[in-house]
Design an enzyme around this catalytic site. Structure first.
Site, PDB file in Angstrom:
ATOM      1  N   ASP A 149       0.795  -1.226   0.000  1.00 50.77           N
ATOM      2  CA  ASP A 149       0.000   0.000   0.000  1.00 50.77           C
ATOM      3  C   ASP A 149       0.830   1.280   0.000  1.00 50.77           C
ATOM      4  OD1 ASP A 149       1.041  -0.104   2.545  1.00 50.77           O
ATOM      5  OD2 ASP A 149      -0.863   0.134   3.589  1.00 50.77           O
ATOM      6  N   HIS A 150       2.099   1.207   0.361  1.00 52.89           N
ATOM      7  CA  HIS A 150       2.891   2.421   0.572  1.00 52.89           C
ATOM      8  C   HIS A 150       3.623   2.929  -0.668  1.00 52.89           C
ATOM      9  CE1 HIS A 150       2.084   2.255   4.800  1.00 52.89           C
ATOM     10  NE2 HIS A 150       3.006   3.130   5.110  1.00 52.89           N
TER      11      HIS A 150
ATOM     12  N   ASP B 206       3.711  -0.442  11.205  1.00 50.13           N
ATOM     13  CA  ASP B 206       3.210   0.854  10.775  1.00 50.13           C
ATOM     14  C   ASP B 206       2.594   1.519  12.000  1.00 50.13           C
ATOM     15  OD1 ASP B 206       2.312   2.393   8.020  1.00 50.13           O
ATOM     16  OD2 ASP B 206       0.934   2.736   9.679  1.00 50.13           O
TER      17      ASP B 206
ATOM     18  N   ARG C 218      -2.193  12.775   9.821  1.00 53.57           N
ATOM     19  CA  ARG C 218      -0.908  13.410  10.145  1.00 53.57           C
ATOM     20  C   ARG C 218      -0.697  14.592   9.207  1.00 53.57           C
ATOM     21  NH1 ARG C 218       3.228   8.851  11.567  1.00 53.57           N
ATOM     22  NH2 ARG C 218       1.987   8.860  13.473  1.00 53.57           N
TER      23      ARG C 218
ATOM     24  N   SER D  56      40.852 -28.393  -2.842  1.00 54.12           N
ATOM     25  CA  SER D  56      40.674 -28.452  -1.396  1.00 54.12           C
ATOM     26  C   SER D  56      39.225 -28.764  -1.039  1.00 54.12           C
ATOM     27  CB  SER D  56      41.078 -27.113  -0.768  1.00 54.12           C
ATOM     28  OG  SER D  56      40.724 -27.073   0.589  1.00 54.12           O
TER      29      SER D  56
ATOM     30  N   ARG E 118      37.567 -27.370   1.204  1.00 51.82           N
ATOM     31  CA  ARG E 118      37.046 -26.256   2.013  1.00 51.82           C
ATOM     32  C   ARG E 118      35.552 -26.000   1.779  1.00 51.82           C
ATOM     33  NH1 ARG E 118      41.107 -22.103  -0.841  1.00 51.82           N
ATOM     34  NH2 ARG E 118      42.442 -23.593   0.212  1.00 51.82           N
TER      35      ARG E 118
END
Length: 762
Positions: A129-130, A194, A476, A649, A651
């Site tokens: 949504d952001h 959020d 806000r 090797s 490893r």
């Protein structure tokens, strides 16, 4: 058979009492299994935990409990030993679920991947949504966002499927509205990445905003830590009427408590006035509680919640909550740290702002405030919707105002945008005519997303730095919040006031007292707004935008469009893959030693070592840096190698490093035995060309699909789809030597992961 003949009357009565007592023993609440959501039929509401915990807590505290205390303490991890002092103790809690929005989910999921788990410990959802920017309108803005953010959306879609999480695609709606419609339930505890997660308090749920790290902890099975909140009681009396809306309750509370007055506290609404608020209206109030710093806000369970649950097809939850309602309200005599009294019958509409959500001005005094403060009087834009105010009720009331204006021949004087909170709301108000009414007067419907509320607004009607006024029904309004213009004066009000004011185009307009001039030249005054709390014809779900995790999540591992990290040419030993010498000092530090991954391999594209093309950016860089770039964006990659790949090797870092850097498969003409085994142990796919000459068909710039993982079995080949950059494709067969046990290593992520998983089961 028991013979009653000859028994005394006393014995008979004792037996009757015993039988009656046995017959009236209440069935424990946990004996009934009710899913938390229709989308999660196997995840059940755990009222029994709350019931059991509160037996312990009541015995310890020996006092009445507030509603928030009942729910919080009912989710304690260790109620018998938990220290409980409001404002001091740190509680260890077990939330019922986690919710993440797309902007925070990316990092949260990447962190969760490192936990080595194959699914989240609690039900979890991700919501896109952001990342959708408002520009020209809903459908086009959504399509644009899908193209721009394709990489993010693809990662979230595949990662959620792989780890068993619910995924809400872009266009679904805003996280908090989706939660209210599908997941919130009375008495639950949820955390969300959020700050406006408290929206779910409108359904009697404690829902708290958290950072991604907290979400990951809970997803990984760890308790969530929260400082024991104080409790602020807001006692509501009277009844809302006229132009006063639920939004005005929180605007008033914000003016009383200010942006920091709720810090460290839960705001709990009580009193007879609660009954005059719709469920979605209560959600509006809880949502904006974030603006006063509150931990969360919530309402007690009531019939308005029951109505909403039934309207969203959750009748079983409504009935279950009724049985548990003694724990879904505060105890008589519960003590609050602070009490605020508000008479809704006397509450006036408010407008808050600019530049802060707690500068609260009653509507009757707002014109005076505008003129005294020299705020720009021309109203440039009115914006309604968002997670705070986008319910069916909100849109119905706004549409009633728009219809009345249209009847008088008016169109909006200010720009006017509408943001539906969810696809379900959008589809329903489209069907029922609210969208048509709003568009008819000049409204522009945006995508079902956060949009301008979080600054995702490509605003072009004013220049940066130009002083202007806007009014929104958002939550806000800090400086530059909506449009990144520090000179924009943003005010917050109910959708009713916003809608009325766009027809005046002037901040000083008061629809309660002022008139407008209709097309016939006559003055008229708006009627009180009206609208349905819930859609009379039920909700229209609209487009199905939910991706449930597949029943068989192995199928998620069908990887597509993977970049080739490097096509290694010629001999590629473990020294080429993980160099020794000075690098050996880093063998205990996987991140550091991974900086030598494949730096000695010769790139078939250019004949150079440690210089490969990043297929996303088009730039050339070292192999480890390019691999990390892919990994950090959720992109798996493959390596293509020649004969006897990994000789030399033994490893194991040569296998550990590709896994650490996000690789999926090493595809070669043939493997050295030890290295092939090491790759399998680390959960990497070790695959070989059935026809070794097919190595020559691979171009270093190809993207590839690896088909067949959904039916991964011993002796069964895979198919590699080569997607050349000229648009052509080729399919070639790949073999493997995995046995049943080794396939389980791959599914678990590594042999050690499988061992740990098996150990947990014992």
């Amino acid at each position: 058979m028991f013979n009653l003949a000859g028994k005394t009357t006393t014995a008979w009565r004792s037996l009757q009492r015993l039988a009656a007592g046995m017959a009236t023993v209440a069935e424990p609440i946990g004996a009934t299994k009710v899913p938390m959501s229709l989308l999660e039929p196997k995840a059940y509401i755990n009222y029994q935990r709350i019931e059991d915990n509160l037996v312990i807590i009541r015995d310890r505290l020996k006092r009445p409990l507030t509603l928030s205390e009942k729910i919080l303490y009912g989710h304690l991890d260790d109620p018998a030993n938990q220290d409980i002092v409001r404002g001091t103790s740190y509680l260890k809690l077990r939330p019922d679920r986690v919710a993440c929005q797309d902007a925070t989910a990316q990092m949260a999921i990447l962190q969760f991947m490192s936990a080595g788990m194959d699914t989240a410990a609690v039900p979890t959802t991700v919501h896109c949504d952001h990342l959708i920017e408002a520009q020209i309108g809903g459908a086009k803005d959504l399509e644009r966002a899908k193209n721009i953010n394709k990489e993010v959306y693809d990662f979230l879609a595949t990662a959620t499927a792989k780890y068993g999480l619910g995924f809400w695609k872009p266009g679904s709606g805003i996280i908090h509205q989706i939660i209210l419609e599908n997941y919130a339930f009375p008495g639950g505890l949820m955390i969300g990445t959020d700050s406006h997660t408290p929206n779910a308090g409108g359904l009697g749920m404690i829902a708290c905003g958290v950072g991604g790290a907290d979400a990951v902890d809970v997803m990984a099975g760890l308790p969530w830590e929260l400082k024991c909140p104080k409790v602020i009681g807001v006692n509501l009396t009277g009844k809302l009427n006229g132009w006063t809306a639920p939004k005005d309750v929180i605007l008033k509370v914000a003016g009383i408590l200010t942006v920091k007055g709720g810090t460290g506290a839960i705001v709990e609404y009580t009193g007879p006035g609660v009954e005059s608020l719709s469920c979605t209206g209560m959600a509006t109030i809880c949502n904006m509680g974030a603006e006063i710093g509150a931990t969360t806000s919530l309402f007690p369970f009531n019939h308005r919640m029951t109505d909403y649950l039934k309207a969203t097809k959750r009748d079983s939850i409504a009935e279950y909550a009724k049985r548990f309602q003694h724990n879904l309200k505060a105890d008589e005599g519960a003590d609050y740290d602070q009490v605020i009294n508000i008479n809704l019958s006397e509450l006036e509409p408010h407008i808050n702002g600019p530049f802060t959500p707690d500068l609260a001005t009653p509507l009757s005094k707002f014109k005076e405030a505008v003129e005294q403060n020299n705020w720009p009087t021309e109203l440039k834009v009115g914006l309604i919707g968002s997670c705070t105010n986008s319910s069916y009720e909100d849109m119905s009331r706004a549409a009633s105002i728009a219809r009345e204006a249209h009847e008088h021949g008016l169109s909006t004087k200010s720009k006017f945008t509408i943001t539906p909170g969810s696809e379900q709301v959008r589809a329903t108000i489209a069907r029922d005519g609210q969208i048509a009414a709003l568009e008819e007067v000049g409204g522009l419907v945006l995508a079902n997303a956060c949009g301008p509320c979080i600054g995702q607004w490509d605003r072009r009607d004013v220049k940066k730095g130009e002083s202007n006024s806007i009014i929104t029904s958002y939550n806000r309004n800090f400086t530059g919040r909506n449009d990144a213009n520090p000179a924009t004066h943003a005010f917050v009000a109910s959708p009713d006031l916003v809608t009325a004011m766009v027809f005046a185009g002037d901040l000083r307009f008061n629809p309660v007292t002022d008139t407008l001039i209709g097309a016939d030249g006559k003055p008229f005054k708006f009627s009180d707004p009206s609208g349905n709390e819930l859609p009379p014809r039920g909700y229209d779900p609209g487009e199905n935008t939910f991706q449930a995790p597949p029943a068989d999540r192995a199928s998620v591992q069908t990887p597509t469009d993977l970049p080739i990290l490097i096509k290694a040419q010629g001999k590629c030993t473990t020294d080429h893959i993980s160099a020794g010498g000075p690098w050996l000092k880093y063998r205990g530090h996987l991140e550091n030693i991974s900086q030598n991954c494949l730096i000695g391999a010769i790139n078939a594209e250019n004949g150079e070592a440690n210089k490969v093309k990043n297929q996303i950016t088009g730039e050339y860089a070292g192999v480890p840096a390019t691999a990390a770039y892919y990994r950090d964006r959720g992109i798996k990659w493959v390596v293509v190698g020649d004969h006897n790949y990994g000789e030399g090797s033994s490893r194991e870092h040569a296998a550990l490093e590709p896994r650490f850097l996000g690789g999926l498969a090493i595809i070669t003409r043939s493997f050295a035995r030890i290295h092939e085994t090491n790759l399998k142990k680390q959960g990497m796919l070790a695959l070989t060309f059935v026809n070794p000459d097919d190595y020559d068909k691979v171009r270093p710039t190809d993207k590839v699909d690896v088909l067949g993982l959904e039916s991964f079995a011993p002796g069964k080949n895979f198919t590699l789809v080569l997607k050349h950059d000229d648009g052509s494709k080729e399919e070639i067969a790949l073999a493997h030597s995995f046995n049943e046990g080794q396939i389980e290593w791959f599914k678990a992520g590594s042999a050690l992961n499988l061992m740990a998983k098996n150990a947990q089961k014992q």
